[in-house]
Every structure is written in structure tokens, then in C-alpha cells.
Design a protein around this motif. Structure first.
Motif, PDB file in Angstrom:
ATOM      1  N   ALA A   8       8.541  44.679   2.881  1.00 44.14           N
ATOM      2  CA  ALA A   8       7.770  43.698   2.107  1.00 44.14           C
ATOM      3  C   ALA A   8       7.361  44.292   0.771  1.00 44.14           C
ATOM      4  CB  ALA A   8       6.536  43.273   2.893  1.00 44.14           C
ATOM      5  N   SER A   9       6.955  45.557   0.803  1.00 43.52           N
ATOM      6  CA  SER A   9       6.518  46.209  -0.418  1.00 43.52           C
ATOM      7  C   SER A   9       7.671  46.306  -1.420  1.00 43.52           C
ATOM      8  CB  SER A   9       5.958  47.582  -0.029  1.00 43.52           C
ATOM      9  OG  SER A   9       6.234  48.542  -0.971  1.00 43.52           O
ATOM     10  N   ALA A  10       8.876  46.665  -0.941  1.00 39.99           N
ATOM     11  CA  ALA A  10      10.029  46.781  -1.840  1.00 39.99           C
ATOM     12  C   ALA A  10      10.425  45.423  -2.412  1.00 39.99           C
ATOM     13  CB  ALA A  10      11.204  47.398  -1.079  1.00 39.99           C
ATOM     14  N   ARG A  11      10.442  44.405  -1.563  1.00 40.81           N
ATOM     15  CA  ARG A  11      10.889  43.085  -2.026  1.00 40.81           C
ATOM     16  C   ARG A  11       9.901  42.437  -2.978  1.00 40.81           C
ATOM     17  NH1 ARG A  11      14.130  40.067   2.825  1.00 40.81           N
ATOM     18  NH2 ARG A  11      15.127  41.928   3.641  1.00 40.81           N
ATOM     19  N   LEU A  12       8.621  42.734  -2.801  1.00 37.32           N
ATOM     20  CA  LEU A  12       7.606  42.125  -3.666  1.00 37.32           C
ATOM     21  C   LEU A  12       7.319  42.992  -4.892  1.00 37.32           C
ATOM     22  CD1 LEU A  12       5.239  40.966  -0.800  1.00 37.32           C
ATOM     23  CD2 LEU A  12       6.293  39.425  -2.459  1.00 37.32           C
ATOM     24  N   GLY A  13       7.866  44.208  -4.893  1.00 32.51           N
ATOM     25  CA  GLY A  13       7.614  45.113  -6.020  1.00 32.51           C
ATOM     26  C   GLY A  13       6.155  45.536  -6.082  1.00 32.51           C
ATOM     27  N   VAL A  14       5.543  45.673  -4.920  1.00 34.77           N
ATOM     28  CA  VAL A  14       4.114  46.016  -4.846  1.00 34.77           C
ATOM     29  C   VAL A  14       3.989  47.254  -3.960  1.00 34.77           C
ATOM     30  CG1 VAL A  14       1.909  45.221  -3.904  1.00 34.77           C
ATOM     31  CG2 VAL A  14       3.382  43.622  -5.113  1.00 34.77           C
ATOM     32  N   PRO A  15       3.196  48.250  -4.347  1.00 37.25           N
ATOM     33  CA  PRO A  15       3.106  49.458  -3.519  1.00 37.25           C
ATOM     34  C   PRO A  15       2.624  49.176  -2.095  1.00 37.25           C
ATOM     35  CG  PRO A  15       1.914  49.730  -5.586  1.00 37.25           C
ATOM     36  CD  PRO A  15       2.335  48.308  -5.520  1.00 37.25           C
ATOM     37  N   PHE A  16       3.118  50.005  -1.174  1.00 34.39           N
ATOM     38  CA  PHE A  16       2.681  49.925   0.224  1.00 34.39           C
ATOM     39  C   PHE A  16       1.306  50.577   0.326  1.00 34.39           C
ATOM     40  CE2 PHE A  16       2.681  52.855   4.016  1.00 34.39           C
ATOM     41  CZ  PHE A  16       2.281  51.915   4.953  1.00 34.39           C
ATOM     42  N   GLY A  17       0.394  49.910   1.017  1.00 34.74           N
ATOM     43  CA  GLY A  17      -0.945  50.474   1.200  1.00 34.74           C
ATOM     44  C   GLY A  17      -1.055  51.180   2.533  1.00 34.74           C
ATOM     45  N   ILE A  18      -1.295  50.405   3.584  1.00 38.44           N
ATOM     46  CA  ILE A  18      -1.490  50.983   4.924  1.00 38.44           C
ATOM     47  C   ILE A  18      -0.905  50.079   6.005  1.00 38.44           C
ATOM     48  CG2 ILE A  18      -3.600  52.260   4.367  1.00 38.44           C
ATOM     49  CD1 ILE A  18      -4.041  49.100   6.311  1.00 38.44           C
ATOM     50  N   VAL A  19      -0.704  50.689   7.171  1.00 36.11           N
ATOM     51  CA  VAL A  19      -0.474  49.894   8.384  1.00 36.11           C
ATOM     52  C   VAL A  19      -1.756  49.977   9.202  1.00 36.11           C
ATOM     53  CG1 VAL A  19       0.808  49.707  10.548  1.00 36.11           C
ATOM     54  CG2 VAL A  19       2.009  50.295   8.450  1.00 36.11           C
ATOM     55  N   ASP A  20      -2.245  48.833   9.615  1.00 35.40           N
ATOM     56  CA  ASP A  20      -3.410  48.786  10.502  1.00 35.40           C
ATOM     57  C   ASP A  20      -2.894  48.723  11.938  1.00 35.40           C
ATOM     58  OD1 ASP A  20      -5.553  47.805  12.136  1.00 35.40           O
ATOM     59  OD2 ASP A  20      -6.602  47.178  10.327  1.00 35.40           O
ATOM     60  N   LEU A  21      -3.281  49.719  12.738  1.00 41.10           N
ATOM     61  CA  LEU A  21      -2.707  49.888  14.082  1.00 41.10           C
ATOM     62  C   LEU A  21      -3.281  48.971  15.146  1.00 41.10           C
ATOM     63  CD1 LEU A  21      -3.077  53.747  14.303  1.00 41.10           C
ATOM     64  CD2 LEU A  21      -1.115  52.474  13.502  1.00 41.10           C
ATOM     65  N   SER A  22      -4.067  48.017  14.739  1.00 43.60           N
ATOM     66  CA  SER A  22      -4.842  47.294  15.740  1.00 43.60           C
ATOM     67  C   SER A  22      -4.031  46.538  16.772  1.00 43.60           C
ATOM     68  CB  SER A  22      -5.774  46.333  15.028  1.00 43.60           C
ATOM     69  OG  SER A  22      -6.694  47.078  14.289  1.00 43.60           O
ATOM     70  N   LEU A  23      -4.539  46.516  17.995  1.00 43.73           N
ATOM     71  CA  LEU A  23      -4.039  45.614  19.021  1.00 43.73           C
ATOM     72  C   LEU A  23      -4.857  44.341  18.865  1.00 43.73           C
ATOM     73  CD1 LEU A  23      -3.795  47.652  22.348  1.00 43.73           C
ATOM     74  CD2 LEU A  23      -1.958  47.015  20.799  1.00 43.73           C
ATOM     75  N   ALA A  24      -4.229  43.309  18.298  1.00 46.72           N
ATOM     76  CA  ALA A  24      -4.977  42.078  18.043  1.00 46.72           C
ATOM     77  C   ALA A  24      -4.536  40.993  19.019  1.00 46.72           C
ATOM     78  CB  ALA A  24      -4.736  41.630  16.603  1.00 46.72           C
ATOM     79  N   PRO A  25      -5.438  40.518  19.865  1.00 41.06           N
ATOM     80  CA  PRO A  25      -5.041  39.499  20.838  1.00 41.06           C
ATOM     81  C   PRO A  25      -4.971  38.104  20.221  1.00 41.06           C
ATOM     82  CG  PRO A  25      -7.363  39.985  21.075  1.00 41.06           C
ATOM     83  CD  PRO A  25      -6.849  40.881  19.989  1.00 41.06           C
ATOM     84  N   THR A  26      -4.375  37.167  20.948  1.00 41.96           N
ATOM     85  CA  THR A  26      -4.455  35.742  20.600  1.00 41.96           C
ATOM     86  C   THR A  26      -4.825  35.007  21.881  1.00 41.96           C
ATOM     87  OG1 THR A  26      -2.203  35.115  21.196  1.00 41.96           O
ATOM     88  CG2 THR A  26      -2.519  36.004  18.976  1.00 41.96           C
ATOM     89  N   PRO A  27      -5.215  33.726  21.752  1.00 44.05           N
ATOM     90  CA  PRO A  27      -5.593  32.988  22.965  1.00 44.05           C
ATOM     91  C   PRO A  27      -4.401  32.727  23.897  1.00 44.05           C
ATOM     92  CG  PRO A  27      -6.444  31.932  20.970  1.00 44.05           C
ATOM     93  CD  PRO A  27      -5.475  32.967  20.524  1.00 44.05           C
ATOM     94  N   ALA A  28      -3.176  33.041  23.464  1.00 39.95           N
ATOM     95  CA  ALA A  28      -2.007  32.773  24.308  1.00 39.95           C
ATOM     96  C   ALA A  28      -1.997  33.698  25.527  1.00 39.95           C
ATOM     97  CB  ALA A  28      -0.732  32.967  23.502  1.00 39.95           C
ATOM     98  N   VAL A  29      -1.508  33.181  26.647  1.00 37.32           N
ATOM     99  CA  VAL A  29      -1.372  34.003  27.849  1.00 37.32           C
ATOM    100  C   VAL A  29      -0.347  35.106  27.560  1.00 37.32           C
ATOM    101  CG1 VAL A  29      -0.595  34.007  30.254  1.00 37.32           C
ATOM    102  CG2 VAL A  29      -2.011  32.134  29.401  1.00 37.32           C
ATOM    103  N   GLY A  30      -0.671  36.345  27.980  1.00 39.52           N
ATOM    104  CA  GLY A  30       0.264  37.451  27.742  1.00 39.52           C
ATOM    105  C   GLY A  30       0.011  38.172  26.434  1.00 39.52           C
ATOM    106  N   ASP A  31      -1.102  37.860  25.767  1.00 32.78           N
ATOM    107  CA  ASP A  31      -1.380  38.476  24.471  1.00 32.78           C
ATOM    108  C   ASP A  31      -2.842  38.933  24.429  1.00 32.78           C
ATOM    109  OD1 ASP A  31      -0.346  39.303  22.084  1.00 32.78           O
ATOM    110  OD2 ASP A  31      -0.613  37.413  21.030  1.00 32.78           O
ATOM    111  N   SER A  32      -3.292  39.506  25.556  1.00 27.63           N
ATOM    112  CA  SER A  32      -4.724  39.749  25.739  1.00 27.63           C
ATOM    113  C   SER A  32      -5.045  41.238  25.884  1.00 27.63           C
ATOM    114  CB  SER A  32      -5.181  38.988  26.989  1.00 27.63           C
ATOM    115  OG  SER A  32      -6.331  39.556  27.552  1.00 27.63           O
ATOM    116  N   VAL A  33      -6.087  41.705  25.216  1.00 30.56           N
ATOM    117  CA  VAL A  33      -6.555  43.087  25.376  1.00 30.56           C
ATOM    118  C   VAL A  33      -7.296  43.226  26.715  1.00 30.56           C
ATOM    119  CG1 VAL A  33      -8.189  44.803  24.477  1.00 30.56           C
ATOM    120  CG2 VAL A  33      -6.642  43.632  22.915  1.00 30.56           C
TER     121      VAL A  33
END
Lengths: 89, 452
Positions: free
Chosen positions: B261-286
Motif C-alpha cells: 500500500a505504501s509503495a502504490r500510494l507513494g506514502v512512507p510506511f509507518g507501522i503495523v499494529d499487531l492487534s487481535l481485533a474481534p468482530t461480532p461475527a462467530v469465529g472472530d472472537s478474542v
């Protein structure tokens, strides 16, 4: 650019022919191919070179999905990098 | 050479275990948009966001197609608006919120973060105006997210701001009462806020950040749970090792997508956030990961230890997979956005007090918690103060995103819809914190020695 095409579904005559026909039509070169039956399911992965293809990625993807529908199997295409980054250090 | 098994593992993670890139967030500095004329400042802000983020959504979709991994959200975070807007003499920043909302619509994103102020030590004129504008801004816009940093380890807790935030949350709940007080779901009160967080509602582009950067948030609670399913009865050594390996794989994908994404947008890469982020969908829960470790229901005794292990192992696995890690990085525990948490609250296993204990070891804090609509602003402030104290003393980020759902009480449920999910109303302590909160002033910064 290289990509992996994966084909999964019920085994039948003509799957490889159906998939490789799309490659021929779109000028996509096959670099490696591996096919087996896993748990009774036809499973195939094909490493392809997209450098000289005569369509864009979305075009190739749509053609493969169309072929998948006709063959009643699921066909995916994903750039090689996603597998390399996940499984190789 | 990649083998068939590797390929099938990746495909399974994406298709069955809901591995996805949760967000590509473009951070944009608006520091050069300050102007003594408010209308001119807003013109500059609109132009800058729409130019910089013009291709964000398209590039996200292209990457999704080519790599075959869903990218759920494309978003933008900006410099805290209090810093940008206070150069003008306007007495409300509502118009700035509307400008952000319009810019978000133009570029096709669903959330824009940065209607924010950093007041951990005190408020400037602009900070005060921004805080006062939050309720109306969140009620009148749909894409804008607000956050306020009220405390930090180096300067302590600004209890005047904490008191004010309780009132702001109450007012926001009232103004959005027709929609389950949903305005509060777009407002986070932080201690030790991070400047490069890509996740909403707390994302903003800090003053120490570059002109424009790409930050990526990964997800994948389902993948971690699936990995643990085959380890029934194994020791925690094996559990921790397996989570690390899984987090490594998940983060590698995040790193790849961030670079692309950074290369295609010509914008420097900042960080990757490692978070485990759930959603209300079944099978996507912390919560379900914690239960997979052997807890009958999330919230029972042992939950804090399980979450501590999970959070730490995710960080250890993820850090090696990415060249720059940042944001909040860990396991999120937003109640309404996690199917397992919703059920745990519903059956009485998970209380607000246990959630507070869990926030001592997780990456964020009390997140998407619905409480009775008649909860007083002093009680809300006291909840914020408790959470801020945990962050300040333990030198970590904590946040509070709490929704006093207007007209609802314990036993009922609030339906927010979409990724925000639904939340059973949780009881709060019925005794008053009013005299405590009314004191105001600042709780001093903690001492960093004699740690016990």
C-alpha cells in the motif's frame, strides 16, 4: 509478477484442461504445477508467471472464476508474495 | 519453495478462520492547514485530505484482489483538530467536524479519526472549544471519530478533564438518544494515547509523525483460536509458543500489505499494529481464545492470566514479523464487538469489575461497554479515572469507550449494528463518586522507582 492459482473441488475429467485453457488464452506461463487428491477432494496448485499476460489481474481472476463455475470447482488466484511472507523467513 | 500444505494453510486462515487486514489507515498531518480564518483552514483541510487519500480506497481494493485477502476498512487519521483549529477565533469547531465528514465521504471511507485534543496536563483555549464541540459534532456527523487524552505517565491525570469527559459522554448519549446513544461509540478517552494508532475510534495523527504515513492494523482471533483447538490439555509453554508462531504469520501478511500500500500510494510506511481485533461475527472472537485455553466462560477466574499470556505472546510473535511495530498492538476486548464477550456478559460471567482487571494486561481498556442510561456523569468520570490510573501507573495505554445508552437499563441490550455490534447493558456500582470527581485538579505523575 508471479501468482499461485489454487483449484479445489470434486474430481472429474477435464479440470486441468479447463484451467490451463484460460492460461493459454491469456498468455500466462505455467512455472510449476502440483496436483493431488486430499481427503477425496481434487486439489491443485499452479505457479504462474504473469509478466506477459494479455489482460489485467482482475481480468484473469474473472476468467478463472468463470472457468471454476463451469467446472464446479473453486479457483483462486493470489500473488505469490502472500505465501512467501507468511511461510518463509 | 512453498508447498501445497502452506498454501492450504493460508487459504484456510482467510476463508475459514476469518484472517483479514482490519484496516489500512492513512495518517495525514494537518499542521500546515492552520489559518486565522476558519473557513480558509477548512478549505485547506478538505483539499489536503481529499488529495492525499484520493486513491486510498481504490489501492486497498486492488491489493485485496491481487493477494486474495479481505481488507475490511480503509480509513484516515489526522492531526488533532484542537491543534489546527485554534489558530482561528471561532467559538465552536462543529464546522471542522463537518469538513472532516465531507472529506471522508468524498474519498469513500467510513471513519476519519482526529477530532481530538491532548489535555493530559491542561487545556489550551482550542482544547476547551474542541471538548465542548464533541457532543454536537458526534451527533451531526457519521464518519468523524473523537478522542481525548486525559492522562499520561509523565504528567499524571488531569482530573478537570476527566470530570468534563463524563459530562461530554452524557451529553453525546442524549444527543444521539434516537440511535442507542451511538455517538459515544465514536469517542475514546485515553491515558498514554499513541500517535500512530490505525484503529478507530481512537486514531489520530500525532504531532511527532511525518507528513503522511500508512499504518496497517491486522486481525485474526479466529486463526489463533483454531491453532489452539488442537492443543487440548497441553501446557502453557506449548500454548504460548503456538500463539507466537500464529501471530508471526498473521503479522507477516500485515507487513506485506503495508509495504504494498505504501509503495502504490507513494506514502512512507509507518507501522503495523499487531492487534487481535474481534468482530461480532462467530469465529472472530478474542473471548473464545481465552475459553479455548480452558476457561468455561470468559470472565471466570483465570481470565486475566489467560489474557496476559495471549497479549504477551501476540506481541512477541508479531514484533519479529514486522520492521516497525506500533499503535496499540495486543488483544482488544471490545464487549459489543466480540460475540464471545457479548455472551459472557449475557450469562453473568463477565462483569465491569472483571473487565477493568483485564484492562491491566490487555492492549487498550474498557471498550464498547454499554451501561444504564441513568448512570451519572460523575460515575462515568470515575470509571475513566480508574482506567487512567491503571494506564498511568503501569506505563501503558488505556482507553474508555463507554456508552450510557439513553432510556435503557440492566437486562436490556443496545444494538449498534455493523462492526460495532450489540451490547448487553452492564450494571455499574450504585454508590456515588461525585465528591471525588468534583475535587478537580491533577493527580500527580507517579514515581518510577520502588516498584511494588
Amino acid at each position: 509478477m508471479r501468482a499461485f492459482v489454487t483449484v479445489i473441488g470434486g474430481d472429474k475429467v477435464g479440470i486441468i484442461y479447463g484451467v490451463t485453457s484460460v492460461f493459454k488464452e491469456t498468455n500466462v506461463n505455467v512455472l510449476d504445477m502440483n496436483q493431488t487428491i486430499m481427503g477425496g477432494v481434487f486439489t491443485m496448485m499452479v505457479l504462474v508467471d504473469l509478466e506477459k499476460m494479455n489482460t489485467d489481474f482482475q481480468g484473469l481472476k474473472s476468467r478463472l472464476e468463470e472457468a471454476g463455475k463451469q467446472l464446479a470447482v473453486s479457483i483462486r488466484i493470489q500473488r505469490e508474495d502472500i505465501f512467501n511472507s507468511m511461510h518463509q523467513i | 519453495m512453498i508447498n501445497l500444505q502452506n498454501i492450504m494453510e493460508t487459504i484456510n486462515m482467510i476463508e475459514k478462520e476469518k484472517l483479514d487486514i482490519r484496516t489500512i489507515t492513512m495518517g495525514i498531518s494537518l499542521l500546515d492547514c492552520c489559518d486565522s480564518d476558519g473557513a480558509a483552514a477548512r478549505r485547506k483541510i478538505y483539499d489536503k485530505i481529499t488529495q492525499r487519500a484520493e486513491k486510498l480506497v481504490k489501492v486497498g481494493q486492488d491489493i485485496e484482489t491481487e493477494f486474495g485477502i479481505p481488507i475490511i476498512n480503509k480509513r484516515v487519521s489526522v492531526t488533532p483538530i484542537a491543534m489546527v483549529a485554534q489558530a482561528c477565533s471561532e467559538q465552536s469547531y462543529m464546522a471542522f467536524a463537518e469538513t472532516l465528514d465531507k472529506a471522508a465521504d468524498t474519498v469513500g471511507i467510513n471513519f476519519i479519526g482526529g477530532f481530538s485534543a491532548l489535555v493530559q496536563k491542561g487545556c489550551t483555549k482550542g482544547d476547551r472549544i474542541l471538548l465542548d464541540s464533541i457532543p454536537e459534532a458526534l451527533a451531526a456527523t457519521k464518519n468523524v471519530c473523537a478522542s481525548v487524552n486525559v492522562a499520561c505517565t509523565k504528567s499524571g491525570i488531569n482530573m478537570d478533564a476527566v470530570r468534563h469527559m463524563g459530562e461530554i459522554i452524557k451529553k453525546t448519549a442524549w444527543l444521539t438518544r434516537e440511535k442507542e446513544s451511538i455517538g459515544c461509540a465514536k469517542l475514546v478517552v485515553f491515558a498514554n494515547a499513541v500517535e500512530d494508532n490505525p484503529f478507530m475510534a481512537g486514531a489520530f495523527h500525532g504531532a511527532g509523525e511525518a507528513e503522511c504515513v500508512i499504518n496497517v492494523g491486522v486481525s485474526g482471533p479466529g486463526v489463533v483460536k483454531a491453532a489452539l483447538e488442537s492443543l487440548k490439555g497441553e501446557s502453557f509453554d506449548v500454548v504460548a509458543e503456538t500463539i507466537k508462531r500464529t501471530a508471526f504469520k498473521i503479522t507477516r501478511v500485515g507487513q506485506l500489505i503495508a509495504h504494498e500500500a505504501s509503495a502504490r500510494l507513494g506514502v512512507p510506511f509507518g507501522i503495523v499494529d499487531l492487534s487481535l481485533a474481534p468482530t461480532p461475527a462467530v469465529g472472530d472472537s478474542v473471548a473464545r481464545i481465552l475459553e479455548e485455553m480452558g476457561l468455561e466462560v470468559c470472565g471466570c477466574h483465570g481470565t486475566t492470566a489467560a489474557l496476559a499470556l495471549l497479549n504477551d505472546a501476540v506481541k512477541k510473535g508479531g514484533v519479529m514479523a514486522s520492521c516497525h511495530v506500533g499503535g496499540l498492538s495486543g488483544a482488544f476486548i471490545p464487549v459489543s464487538e466480540d460475540e464471545g464477550m457479548i455472551e459472557a456478559v449475557g450469562c453473568g460471567a463477565l462483569s465491569l469489575d472483571k473487565l477493568e482487571a483485564m484492562t491491566c494486561v490487555c492492549s487498550v481498556g474498557l471498550d464498547m461497554v454499554a451501561v444504564p442510561g441513568d448512570t451519572s456523569s460523575a460515575t462515568l468520570s470515575a470509571i475513566i479515572a480508574d482506567e487512567a490510573a491503571i494506564g498511568v501507573i503501569n506505563n501503558k495505554t488505556t482507553g474508555v469507550r463507554i456508552i450510557p445508552v439513553y432510556g435503557k437499563t440492566v437486562g436490556q441490550q443496545a444494538e449498534f449494528g455493523g462492526l460495532l455490534g450489540r451490547a448487553p447493558i452492564m450494571p455499574v456500582n450504585r454508590y456515588s463518586s461525585e465528591a471525588f470527581i468534583n475535587r478537580g485538579g491533577r493527580i500527580p505523575a507517579p514515581i518510577h522507582s520502588f516498584k511494588n
